[in-house]
Design an enzyme around this catalytic site. Structure first.
Site, PDB file in Angstrom:
ATOM      1  CG  HIS A  94      -1.856   1.224   1.208  1.00 13.62           C
ATOM      2  ND1 HIS A  94      -2.886   1.367   0.300  1.00 13.62           N
ATOM      3  CD2 HIS A  94      -1.861   2.358   1.964  1.00 13.62           C
ATOM      4  CE1 HIS A  94      -3.505   2.514   0.516  1.00 13.62           C
ATOM      5  NE2 HIS A  94      -2.886   3.135   1.507  1.00 13.62           N
ATOM      6  CB  SER A  95       0.956   4.307   0.305  1.00 13.96           C
ATOM      7  OG  SER A  95       1.296   5.658   0.135  1.00 13.96           O
ATOM      8  CG  MET A  96       7.332   3.793   0.567  1.00 12.28           C
ATOM      9  SD  MET A  96       8.284   4.360   1.997  1.00 12.28           S
ATOM     10  CE  MET A  96       8.006   2.984   3.130  1.00 12.28           C
ATOM     11  CB  ALA A  98       2.348   0.094  -4.231  1.00 12.68           C
ATOM     12  CB  SER A 121      -3.119  -1.062  -2.303  1.00 10.44           C
ATOM     13  OG  SER A 121      -4.007  -0.312  -1.510  1.00 10.44           O
TER      14      SER A 121
END
Length: 256
Positions: A94-96, A98, A121
């Site tokens: 998720h975010s970083m 990813a 994500s």
């Protein structure tokens, strides 16, 4: 009874499932920790063995220097996952996380292994950059960013002493993600499923769709109602996507 390798530094297993057919490796967001994925491990156990990555500079690794780059994190995770690929691996970041998952997958693929699918994500495609400088702000500026995205534990934001303790690692995370630039044409060989919130201020749907240019095996996009942390707002819907993936994986390979 099956045995598994050990890497107490980088990997947390909140619900060990050594006899599971598949493994899910979860990569946290900037400022996040492995414990963010406890609900995922609980929900998917015992059918899926969930490994949550613990980055340096936080919780039980708070005495270590925080990360300086996405490449540094990916190198560390790649080394930590050696020996864990005795069954199919799926990556979820998720975010970083990813980006770390993407770069880890690339490294593992070059070595002859890698995930069967990457779930990216809450993050625009690696080639889509913005001019962001949260890591250069003062402490109050970084805290304001955390509050705006609503992904950090409220208890941490309200505890001044704890907040000051974790801010260096959070700043390091932001430095890593904001200075990241992927190699031209960087791709993975596995399929990618992109998850994004329709009101995410950090990723537009178009920027999320651009992940299709970073895989050789197809890309699908799932848009959820919510902001940057839509997965905390829509946990059942996100888990349903993961459950669908693992059910299809078992059906394809003929596993029970």
């Amino acid at each position: 009874m099956s045995t598994t390798p050990s890497d107490d530094l980088w990997i947390r297993r909140f619900r060990p499932s050594p006899d599971a057919a598949d493994r899910l490796v979860c990569f946290p967001h900037a400022g996040g920790s492995a414990s963010f994925y406890v609900p995922v491990a609980t929900a998917l156990s015992p059918g899926v063995d969930v490994l949550a990555i613990q980055y340096p500079g936080r919780q039980d690794r708070r005495s270590e220097p925080g990360p300086t780059s996405i490449a540094e994190l990916a190198d560390g995770v790649t080394a930590a996952l050696a020996g864990w690929d005795d069954r199919p691996l799926t990556f979820f970041g998720h975010s970083m996380g990813a980006l770390v998952a993407f770069e880890t997958a690339r490294r593992m693929e070059r070595a002859g292994s890698g995930p069967v699918r990457l779930f990216a994500s809450g993050r625009r495609a690696p080639s889509r950059t913005r001019d962001e400088h949260v890591h250069t702000l003062d402490d109050d500026g970084v805290v304001a960013e955390l509050r705006a995205l609503a992904g950090t534990d409220a208890q941490v934001l309200q505890d001044e002493e704890l907040l000051r303790m974790v801010l260096p690692a959070i700043r390091g995370d932001y430095r890593a993600v904001e200075t990241y630039r992927c190699e031209p044409g960087a791709r993975v060989r596995c399929p990618v499923t992109v998850l994004t919130g329709d009101a995410d201020p950090r990723t537009t749907v178009e920027e999320a769709r651009a992940w299709s240019g970073h895989t050789d095996a197809g890309c699908d996009l799932r848009v959820f109602s919510g902001g940057h942390f839509f997965l905390s707002e829509r946990p059942a819907e996100v888990l349903a996507v993961l459950t669908e993936h693992f059910a299809a994986s078992c059906a394809t390979t003929g596993r029970a």
